[in-house]
Design a protein around this motif. Structure first.
Motif, PDB file in Angstrom:
ATOM      1  N   UNK A 148       0.834  -1.199   0.000  1.00 52.68           N
ATOM      2  CA  UNK A 148       0.000   0.000   0.000  1.00 52.68           C
ATOM      3  C   UNK A 148       0.866   1.244   0.000  1.00 52.68           C
ATOM      4  N   UNK A 149       0.470   2.222  -0.823  1.00 50.65           N
ATOM      5  CA  UNK A 149       1.124   3.530  -0.865  1.00 50.65           C
ATOM      6  C   UNK A 149       0.034   4.592  -0.809  1.00 50.65           C
ATOM      7  N   UNK A 150       0.092   5.462   0.193  1.00 53.23           N
ATOM      8  CA  UNK A 150      -0.886   6.530   0.345  1.00 53.23           C
ATOM      9  C   UNK A 150      -0.196   7.877   0.443  1.00 53.23           C
ATOM     10  N   UNK A 151      -0.794   8.880  -0.180  1.00 53.54           N
ATOM     11  CA  UNK A 151      -0.379  10.262  -0.046  1.00 53.54           C
ATOM     12  C   UNK A 151      -1.556  11.063   0.485  1.00 53.54           C
ATOM     13  N   UNK A 152      -1.336  11.789   1.563  1.00 51.29           N
ATOM     14  CA  UNK A 152      -2.356  12.649   2.153  1.00 51.29           C
ATOM     15  C   UNK A 152      -3.653  11.880   2.384  1.00 51.29           C
ATOM     16  N   UNK A 153      -3.504  10.627   2.820  1.00 47.91           N
ATOM     17  CA  UNK A 153      -4.661   9.823   3.175  1.00 47.91           C
ATOM     18  C   UNK A 153      -5.374   9.156   2.026  1.00 47.91           C
ATOM     19  N   UNK A 154      -4.793   9.217   0.819  1.00 48.42           N
ATOM     20  CA  UNK A 154      -5.444   8.662  -0.369  1.00 48.42           C
ATOM     21  C   UNK A 154      -4.481   7.733  -1.100  1.00 48.42           C
ATOM     22  N   UNK A 155      -4.926   6.576  -1.588  1.00 48.15           N
ATOM     23  CA  UNK A 155      -4.043   5.703  -2.363  1.00 48.15           C
ATOM     24  C   UNK A 155      -3.421   6.454  -3.526  1.00 48.15           C
ATOM     25  N   UNK A 156      -2.142   6.184  -3.785  1.00 52.60           N
ATOM     26  CA  UNK A 156      -1.427   6.901  -4.830  1.00 52.60           C
ATOM     27  C   UNK A 156      -2.166   6.777  -6.162  1.00 52.60           C
ATOM     28  N   UNK A 157      -2.226   7.881  -6.869  1.00 51.39           N
ATOM     29  CA  UNK A 157      -2.919   7.922  -8.151  1.00 51.39           C
ATOM     30  C   UNK A 157      -4.384   8.251  -8.061  1.00 51.39           C
ATOM     31  N   UNK A 158      -4.949   8.316  -6.853  1.00 45.86           N
ATOM     32  CA  UNK A 158      -6.383   8.567  -6.711  1.00 45.86           C
ATOM     33  C   UNK A 158      -6.691   9.919  -6.072  1.00 45.86           C
ATOM     34  N   UNK A 159      -5.661  10.712  -5.837  1.00 45.12           N
ATOM     35  CA  UNK A 159      -5.869  12.017  -5.228  1.00 45.12           C
ATOM     36  C   UNK A 159      -6.552  12.932  -6.228  1.00 45.12           C
ATOM     37  N   UNK A 160      -7.741  13.398  -5.907  1.00 46.33           N
ATOM     38  CA  UNK A 160      -8.523  14.187  -6.851  1.00 46.33           C
ATOM     39  C   UNK A 160      -7.974  15.596  -7.002  1.00 46.33           C
ATOM     40  N   UNK A 161      -7.521  16.189  -5.910  1.00 47.50           N
ATOM     41  CA  UNK A 161      -6.987  17.542  -5.973  1.00 47.50           C
ATOM     42  C   UNK A 161      -5.490  17.457  -6.201  1.00 47.50           C
ATOM     43  N   UNK A 162      -5.073  17.419  -7.472  1.00 44.65           N
ATOM     44  CA  UNK A 162      -3.676  17.181  -7.810  1.00 44.65           C
ATOM     45  C   UNK A 162      -2.763  18.275  -7.279  1.00 44.65           C
ATOM     46  N   UNK A 222       1.840  27.255 -15.176  1.00 44.69           N
ATOM     47  CA  UNK A 222       1.462  25.853 -15.352  1.00 44.69           C
ATOM     48  C   UNK A 222       1.159  25.207 -14.004  1.00 44.69           C
ATOM     49  N   UNK A 223       1.832  25.672 -12.961  1.00 41.76           N
ATOM     50  CA  UNK A 223       1.598  25.115 -11.640  1.00 41.76           C
ATOM     51  C   UNK A 223       0.179  25.305 -11.146  1.00 41.76           C
ATOM     52  N   UNK A 224      -0.517  26.287 -11.676  1.00 43.62           N
ATOM     53  CA  UNK A 224      -1.905  26.511 -11.259  1.00 43.62           C
ATOM     54  C   UNK A 224      -2.884  25.552 -11.929  1.00 43.62           C
ATOM     55  N   UNK A 225      -2.440  24.862 -12.989  1.00 42.64           N
ATOM     56  CA  UNK A 225      -3.347  23.945 -13.685  1.00 42.64           C
ATOM     57  C   UNK A 225      -3.839  22.845 -12.758  1.00 42.64           C
ATOM     58  N   UNK A 226      -2.976  22.430 -11.842  1.00 41.62           N
ATOM     59  CA  UNK A 226      -3.382  21.374 -10.918  1.00 41.62           C
ATOM     60  C   UNK A 226      -4.544  21.815 -10.040  1.00 41.62           C
ATOM     61  N   UNK A 227      -4.652  23.106  -9.799  1.00 41.24           N
ATOM     62  CA  UNK A 227      -5.764  23.648  -9.013  1.00 41.24           C
ATOM     63  C   UNK A 227      -6.987  23.931  -9.874  1.00 41.24           C
ATOM     64  N   UNK A 228      -6.754  24.365 -11.121  1.00 42.49           N
ATOM     65  CA  UNK A 228      -7.856  24.865 -11.949  1.00 42.49           C
ATOM     66  C   UNK A 228      -8.424  23.832 -12.903  1.00 42.49           C
ATOM     67  N   UNK A 229      -7.581  22.914 -13.355  1.00 47.88           N
ATOM     68  CA  UNK A 229      -7.962  22.072 -14.472  1.00 47.88           C
ATOM     69  C   UNK A 229      -7.354  22.646 -15.742  1.00 47.88           C
ATOM     70  N   UNK A 230      -7.195  21.799 -16.745  1.00 49.24           N
ATOM     71  CA  UNK A 230      -6.417  22.138 -17.923  1.00 49.24           C
ATOM     72  C   UNK A 230      -6.967  23.313 -18.720  1.00 49.24           C
TER      73      UNK A 230
END
Length: 274
Positions: free
Chosen positions: A66-80, A106-114
């Protein structure tokens, strides 16, 4: 809510094996990094330290455990945007020339969406990130006109623009001059003091010794030391100096810097695949 969210863990690995294809490089690792910690990940060439970091980012495959980041399995974090990344690359390059403002945007794309436009708050975040790395006077300059150390600082600003809770950096001081290393150390001290969790993969922790207080040493895909940074030299037969080039640890090209360009006036346009 998962156990790591309750306990305040930023990173949690249990019996984790990470590699490429079906070949593990990191094997059966247990690791917990608490929120707000500042951690150095050390290891010799091919030890697996870069693969460990890439596994946290979904750039290498979790083959078991198991690998978790910020309480979420890796790859499943919705707020990138909650996780920032500075890759192991000395300079910024791309198929389309871009300014410092555009690259950091470009760093803001993770907050805003593409395909979202940058608003006033986003432009302020970009300006603040550029100011934090000491490049406000170069905001509208092409990144290609900057020195290698300055380009490295642009990559840090790009990661900070998303206002991440967890910042993962791969060899941030490699190949840059002493002045840029000092600037980065001062910046990371402020970032850490603000509560951001830091994980820095590095061959030489010395320039950042003032901010990185815990060390994890990876050896042959296992964690051989986990404790105070000051205790690494006594543990490590190499004297705490590690090779910068983990080519044996990174069999594929992985992360690319051909990223979307961002403007305040319209949707982002991709200059290449990621």
């Amino acid at each position: 809510m998962t156990g790591s969210e309750v306990s305040g863990d930023a990173i949690r690995l249990r019996g984790a094996s990470i590699g490429y294809g079906d070949v593990p490089v990191v094997q059966r690792v247990d690791l917990t990094v608490r929120r707000g910690e500042a951690v150095a990940v050390l290891g010799s060439n091919g030890s697996g330290k870069t693969t460990l970091a890439r596994g946290l980012l979904g750039l290498a495959t979790v083959l078991g455990g198991d690998v978790e980041l910020l309480g979420t399995p890796v790859g499943r974090l919705r707020e990138r945007g909650r996780v920032g990344y500075v890759p192991q690359r000395h300079t910024v390059s791309g198929a389309v020339p871009a300014t410092v403002r555009e690259v950091v945007g470009v760093g803001r794309l993770a907050r805003l969406g593409l395909f979202r436009r940058l608003g006033a708050a986003d432009r302020a975040a970009v300006a603040a990130a550029v100011a934090a790395v000491g490049l406000s006077d170069r905001l509208n300059d092409p990144v290609g006109s900057l020195s290698g150390g300055q380009q490295r600082r642009v990559l840090v600003a790009r990661a900070l623009a998303a206002e991440p809770e967890l910042l993962i950096m791969d060899e941030p001081t490699a190949g840059v001059d002493a002045a840029s290393q000092e600037t980065l150390a001062a910046l990371l001290t402020e970032v850490s003091a603000a509560g951001t969790t830091l994980v820095v993969v590095t061959h030489e922790a010395g320039p950042l010794a003032g901010v990185l207080h815990r060390a994890i040493v990876v050896d042959h895909g296992r964690i051989s030391y986990d404790g105070p940074l000051a205790g690494v030299d006594a543990h490590d037969q190499t004297g705490g100096h590690h090779h910068a080039d983990d080519t044996e640890d990174r069999p594929g090209p992985g992360y690319r810097l051909d990223q979307p360009r961002v403007t305040a006036d319209g949707p982002s346009r991709r200059s290449g695949g990621q």
